[in-house]
Design a protein around this motif. Structure first.
Motif, PDB file in Angstrom:
ATOM      1  N   PHE A  66      79.245  24.615  -1.431  1.00  0.00           N
ATOM      2  CA  PHE A  66      78.551  25.157  -2.809  1.00  0.00           C
ATOM      3  C   PHE A  66      78.045  24.062  -3.813  1.00  0.00           C
ATOM      4  CE2 PHE A  66      78.915  26.713  -7.277  1.00  0.00           C
ATOM      5  CZ  PHE A  66      78.639  27.796  -7.188  1.00  0.00           C
ATOM      6  N   TRP A  67      78.992  23.124  -3.968  1.00  0.00           N
ATOM      7  CA  TRP A  67      78.677  21.818  -4.935  1.00  0.00           C
ATOM      8  C   TRP A  67      77.468  21.208  -4.241  1.00  0.00           C
ATOM      9  CZ3 TRP A  67      79.434  16.997  -3.403  1.00  0.00           C
ATOM     10  CH2 TRP A  67      79.069  15.883  -4.416  1.00  0.00           C
ATOM     11  N   ALA A  68      77.818  21.113  -3.010  1.00  0.00           N
ATOM     12  CA  ALA A  68      76.593  20.065  -1.966  1.00  0.00           C
ATOM     13  C   ALA A  68      75.195  20.816  -2.094  1.00  0.00           C
ATOM     14  CB  ALA A  68      76.895  19.879  -0.681  1.00  0.00           C
ATOM     15  N   ILE A  69      75.463  22.165  -1.832  1.00  0.00           N
ATOM     16  CA  ILE A  69      73.923  22.939  -2.126  1.00  0.00           C
ATOM     17  C   ILE A  69      73.296  22.504  -3.240  1.00  0.00           C
ATOM     18  CG2 ILE A  69      72.797  24.998  -2.102  1.00  0.00           C
ATOM     19  CD1 ILE A  69      74.833  25.932   0.171  1.00  0.00           C
ATOM     20  N   GLN A  70      74.062  22.738  -4.457  1.00  0.00           N
ATOM     21  CA  GLN A  70      73.330  22.607  -5.793  1.00  0.00           C
ATOM     22  C   GLN A  70      72.922  21.264  -6.070  1.00  0.00           C
ATOM     23  OE1 GLN A  70      76.599  23.789  -8.443  1.00  0.00           O
ATOM     24  NE2 GLN A  70      75.922  26.129  -8.322  1.00  0.00           N
ATOM     25  N   GLN A  71      73.482  20.279  -5.394  1.00  0.00           N
ATOM     26  CA  GLN A  71      73.020  18.643  -5.643  1.00  0.00           C
ATOM     27  C   GLN A  71      71.714  18.591  -5.106  1.00  0.00           C
ATOM     28  OE1 GLN A  71      75.140  16.922  -7.411  1.00  0.00           O
ATOM     29  NE2 GLN A  71      76.144  18.830  -7.408  1.00  0.00           N
ATOM     30  N   PHE A  72      71.269  19.493  -3.972  1.00  0.00           N
ATOM     31  CA  PHE A  72      69.885  19.317  -3.318  1.00  0.00           C
ATOM     32  C   PHE A  72      68.994  20.212  -3.902  1.00  0.00           C
ATOM     33  CE2 PHE A  72      72.682  17.424   0.257  1.00  0.00           C
ATOM     34  CZ  PHE A  72      72.392  16.196   0.151  1.00  0.00           C
ATOM     35  N   ALA A  73      69.270  21.038  -4.856  1.00  0.00           N
ATOM     36  CA  ALA A  73      68.370  22.160  -5.179  1.00  0.00           C
ATOM     37  C   ALA A  73      68.089  21.904  -6.728  1.00  0.00           C
ATOM     38  CB  ALA A  73      68.868  23.551  -5.068  1.00  0.00           C
ATOM     39  N   ASP A  74      66.959  21.455  -6.996  1.00  0.00           N
ATOM     40  CA  ASP A  74      66.379  20.930  -8.284  1.00  0.00           C
ATOM     41  C   ASP A  74      65.997  22.009  -9.077  1.00  0.00           C
ATOM     42  OD1 ASP A  74      65.997  19.260 -10.390  1.00  0.00           O
ATOM     43  OD2 ASP A  74      63.874  18.915  -9.605  1.00  0.00           O
ATOM     44  N   ILE A  75      67.158  23.117  -9.397  1.00  0.00           N
ATOM     45  CA  ILE A  75      66.732  24.157 -10.096  1.00  0.00           C
ATOM     46  C   ILE A  75      68.039  24.638 -10.775  1.00  0.00           C
ATOM     47  CG2 ILE A  75      64.907  25.319  -8.313  1.00  0.00           C
ATOM     48  CD1 ILE A  75      67.319  27.008  -7.319  1.00  0.00           C
ATOM     49  N   PRO A  76      67.898  25.540 -11.810  1.00  0.00           N
ATOM     50  CA  PRO A  76      68.921  25.987 -12.512  1.00  0.00           C
ATOM     51  C   PRO A  76      69.730  26.749 -11.701  1.00  0.00           C
ATOM     52  CG  PRO A  76      66.875  26.213 -13.934  1.00  0.00           C
ATOM     53  CD  PRO A  76      66.763  25.788 -12.662  1.00  0.00           C
ATOM     54  N   ALA A  77      71.259  26.532 -11.697  1.00  0.00           N
ATOM     55  CA  ALA A  77      72.242  27.266 -10.674  1.00  0.00           C
ATOM     56  C   ALA A  77      73.422  27.282 -11.557  1.00  0.00           C
ATOM     57  CB  ALA A  77      72.483  26.292  -9.635  1.00  0.00           C
ATOM     58  N   PRO A  78      74.234  28.569 -11.237  1.00  0.00           N
ATOM     59  CA  PRO A  78      75.325  28.761 -11.826  1.00  0.00           C
ATOM     60  C   PRO A  78      76.501  27.982 -11.606  1.00  0.00           C
ATOM     61  CG  PRO A  78      74.989  30.280 -10.044  1.00  0.00           C
ATOM     62  CD  PRO A  78      73.875  29.611 -10.200  1.00  0.00           C
ATOM     63  N   THR A  79      77.598  27.791 -12.371  1.00  0.00           N
ATOM     64  CA  THR A  79      78.414  26.991 -12.282  1.00  0.00           C
ATOM     65  C   THR A  79      79.448  27.547 -11.184  1.00  0.00           C
ATOM     66  OG1 THR A  79      79.928  27.860 -13.966  1.00  0.00           O
ATOM     67  CG2 THR A  79      78.399  26.162 -14.674  1.00  0.00           C
ATOM     68  N   LEU A  80      80.418  26.489 -10.669  1.00  0.00           N
ATOM     69  CA  LEU A  80      81.593  27.094  -9.782  1.00  0.00           C
ATOM     70  C   LEU A  80      82.598  28.211 -10.589  1.00  0.00           C
ATOM     71  CD1 LEU A  80      83.108  26.910  -6.995  1.00  0.00           C
ATOM     72  CD2 LEU A  80      84.235  24.876  -7.988  1.00  0.00           C
ATOM     73  N   ARG A  81      82.731  28.006 -11.756  1.00  0.00           N
ATOM     74  CA  ARG A  81      83.665  28.900 -12.373  1.00  0.00           C
ATOM     75  C   ARG A  81      82.991  30.166 -12.429  1.00  0.00           C
ATOM     76  NH1 ARG A  81      85.772  27.138 -18.361  1.00  0.00           N
ATOM     77  NH2 ARG A  81      86.766  25.774 -16.797  1.00  0.00           N
ATOM     78  N   GLU A  82      81.626  30.418 -12.861  1.00  0.00           N
ATOM     79  CA  GLU A  82      80.670  31.586 -12.886  1.00  0.00           C
ATOM     80  C   GLU A  82      80.932  32.345 -11.566  1.00  0.00           C
ATOM     81  OE1 GLU A  82      77.582  30.422 -16.385  1.00  0.00           O
ATOM     82  OE2 GLU A  82      77.141  29.988 -14.373  1.00  0.00           O
TER      83      GLU A  82
END
Length: 269
Positions: free
Chosen positions: A97-113
């Motif tokens: 989940f965290w790794a995907i967000q590192q490669f997607a240059d778009i706003p994304a929800p947090t792990l807590r959310e």
């Protein structure tokens, strides 16, 4: 939007060689080692317990363990290993989940959310797949080892289409705020927008994974010829590094493929 495989592969390479890619590689490498140690220890303990109750299997001429015992073996009771394995599978999904967000240059929800949906959907699917592919074959040993291998292959083939049509499930979880049902529905809809190209892309990644077995085999052969033995720790480290790099490349590649087909609302009907 049509899926451009060349662009996805280029994005995978760019991601792997970037600073974010180095961070993801480092975390995935540690995560994969921990996950592998827990998983293999659990499966070895389960297999030992099953075989101990079946002397005929234990003494069978053709009996072999379906995997090599890892160097990082955990000597815990089976109940503890079960709990550790469940935690490791879910935590592994969190790392992705965290790794995907590192490669997607778009706003994304947090792990807590997204924590609850992540555990329910990604964790649930991952545990189901793990049980079918890793645990069921060992349980089938009680019916005869050869039968267990054959049935595990049949089950793996049967599960493959489900994994294929939900290939974007992790990206949908990590990059949107949809609920559990909507997340699954949207991931299937994204797949339906370009099923043939994503299948071809996954096939290429699978072939690359097979090619990564060659360096270890070559090194093992060369060292054995020169020294007489192969240092298992060195080969283990080499394989971990190579497949850690492949995992990083795959996450970046599939994330870009997801972003390509994400334009516009998915047709989930």
């Amino acid at each position: 939007m049509a899926l451009d495989i060349r662009r996805a592969l280029q994005a995978g390479y760019d991601g792997l060689t970037s600073t974010a890619g180095l961070n993801v590689f480092s975390v995935l490498l540690v995560s994969n080692v921990a996950y592998g140690a827990v998983s293999q220890s659990f499966r070895q303990r389960l297999l030992t317990q099953i075989v101990s109750g079946r002397p005929a299997i234990q003494s069978g001429v053709y009996f072999q363990a379906p995997f090599d015992v890892e160097l990082l073996a955990l000597e815990f009771p089976l109940a503890v290993l079960v709990a550790l394995t469940v935690a490791a599978v879910v935590a592994h999904e969190g790392v992705r989940f965290w790794a995907i967000q590192q490669f997607a240059d778009i706003p994304a929800p947090t792990l807590r959310e997204r924590g609850r949906v992540l555990v329910a959907v990604a964790g649930g699917v991952a545990l189901f797949v793990y049980a079918v592919r890793q645990v069921l074959p060992l349980v089938l040993v009680s019916q005869g080892f050869q039968m267990g291998v054959q049935l595990s292959m049949v089950v793996s083939v049967a599960v493959a289409p489900v994994l294929l049509v939900t290939v974007y499930l992790r990206q949908e979880l990590a990059l949107t705020a949809a609920g559990s049902t909507e997340t699954v529905r949207n991931s299937v809809a994204r797949f339906r927008e370009a099923p043939v190209p994503i299948f071809g892309l996954l096939l290429l990644l699978a072939m690359l994974g097979q090619l990564l077995l060659l360096p270890g085999a070559v090194v093992s052969r060369l060292v054995t010829v020169r020294v007489g033995t192969t240092p298992s720790l060195f080969l283990e480290a080499l394989n971990r590094v190579l497949f850690g790099a492949l995992s990083t490349f795959s996450v970046a590649t599939i994330t870009d493929a997801y972003l390509q087909v994400r334009d516009g609302p998915p047709d989930a009907d």
